[in-house]
Design a protein around this motif. Structure first.
Motif, PDB file in Angstrom:
ATOM      1  N   ASP A  26      40.792  32.059  32.808  1.00 20.06           N
ATOM      2  CA  ASP A  26      41.694  32.923  33.571  1.00 20.06           C
ATOM      3  C   ASP A  26      41.233  34.379  33.543  1.00 20.06           C
ATOM      4  O   ASP A  26      40.645  34.826  32.558  1.00 20.06           O
ATOM      5  N   GLY A  27      41.522  35.080  34.628  1.00 21.98           N
ATOM      6  CA  GLY A  27      41.261  36.525  34.663  1.00 21.98           C
ATOM      7  C   GLY A  27      40.194  36.961  35.667  1.00 21.98           C
ATOM      8  O   GLY A  27      39.819  38.141  35.684  1.00 21.98           O
ATOM      9  N   ARG A  30      41.654  39.684  38.120  1.00 17.23           N
ATOM     10  CA  ARG A  30      41.851  41.009  37.504  1.00 17.23           C
ATOM     11  C   ARG A  30      40.525  41.672  37.184  1.00 17.23           C
ATOM     12  O   ARG A  30      40.375  42.884  37.273  1.00 17.23           O
ATOM     13  N   ARG A  77      48.153  29.694  46.452  1.00 23.17           N
ATOM     14  CA  ARG A  77      47.441  30.964  46.699  1.00 23.17           C
ATOM     15  C   ARG A  77      47.145  31.131  48.187  1.00 23.17           C
ATOM     16  O   ARG A  77      47.225  30.167  48.951  1.00 23.17           O
TER      17      ARG A  77
HETATM   18 MG    MG Z   1      45.259  33.745  36.701  1.00 23.77          MG
END
Ligand code: MG
Ligand code: IPE
Ligand code: IPE
Length: 254
Positions: A26-27, A30, A77
């Motif tokens: 995850d990430g 970002r 999404r």
């Molecule tokens: Mg995520």
């Protein structure tokens, strides 16, 4: 590895390397946002981390690595991001499968395939059959995977195989119908990106897994970050309901 033996089970104590690592990568978004880049760039960079982690697991002779690449909820999404991810996945399979095969890696896709297009299903089947008999790392990629889906499909399979079974099923029977029936339960779970949740990953099998959460974003998760996760795992005492004294007694006898 030390073992804690009981009448029916042999329980590993984590003084050694985990035998199965499950990862929520995850990430990516970002990571890209911090650099004023489109999310897609983060996903691409995330693929580099996948390479590094696979290599690290091969080097450490870890038998099972499972990566959560796309959840059953990720269809929510934006359409562009979903199709970018599906393409990235397709390209990744095409480009990497020969290399995986050369490295004796067995590739398995877990998840509900019914929503994929025919071309992707063909590529998945081709990649799995090419690497089927490999004996090194088993690399499982979870795509359109959800832990609830997995438990439900296992129950449905059991019911279909034994429709008149009325006595109730046991844990072992259910576990043998899960998508990852071929692997031991994960010893170590890693989630990058700072969130402290399971997000519908392997709900059944994570019951006694050691959980490790890091703020490091997936594209930044390098070998030293991985080594920190391993070190954290190795510092834990896995008791599986027993007392600490029972665990140390069993370890000293081995
Ligand atoms: Mg995520
Ligand atoms: C993980 O990164 C990749 C997938 C879920 C496909 P994210 O895309 O969730 O990145 P963040 O959480 O938005 O930073
Ligand atoms: C979990 O990440 C799924 C994958 C990494 C594939 P998400 O970013 O989708 O999780 P939530 O929505 O923040 O829980």
């Amino acid at each position: 590895m030390g073992f804690l033996s009981s009448a029916s089970t042999c329980i590993p104590i984590c003084t050694d390397m985990p035998q199965h690592i499950a990862v929520i990568m995850d990430g990516n978004g970002r990571w890209a946002k911090k650099r004023f880049l489109p999310r897609a760039v983060g996903h691409k960079r995330g693929m580099d981390t996948v390479h590094e982690l696979v290599k690290a697991c091969v080097d450490h002779k870890i038998p099972y690595l499972t990566l959560f690449a796309f959840s059953s909820e990720n269809w929510r999404r934006p359409v562009d991001e979903v199709s970018f991810l599906m393409n990235l996945f397709m390209q990744g399979l095409k480009q990497e499968v020969a290399k995986l095969h050369d490295n004796n890696i067995k590739l398995v896709l877990i998840g509900d395939r019914t929503r994929f297009n025919a071309e992707l299903i063909d590529q998945i089947e081709l990649s799995e059959s090419l690497t089927l008999n490999n004996t090194g790392l088993t690399l499982s990629i979870a795509v359109n995977y959800g832990g609830r889906w997995d438990i439900l499909q296992a129950v449905n399979k059991m019911h279909k195989a034994m429709p008149s079974h009325v006595e109730g099923f046991d844990e072992e029977h259910l576990a043998s119908h899960l998508a990852m029936h071929y692997a031991p339960e994960p010893d170590l779970f890693i989630r990058t990106g700072g969130e402290k949740r399971i997000s519908n990953f392997m709900l059944w099998q994570l019951a006694y897994t050691e959980l490790y959460f890091t703020d490091t974003l997936w594209p930044d998760f390098d070998e030293s970050a991985f080594n920190l996760a391993i070190a954290s795992y190795q510092s834990r005492e896995r008791r599986f309901g027993r007392t600490s004294e029972q665990v140390s007694d069993a370890t000293s006898k081995n």
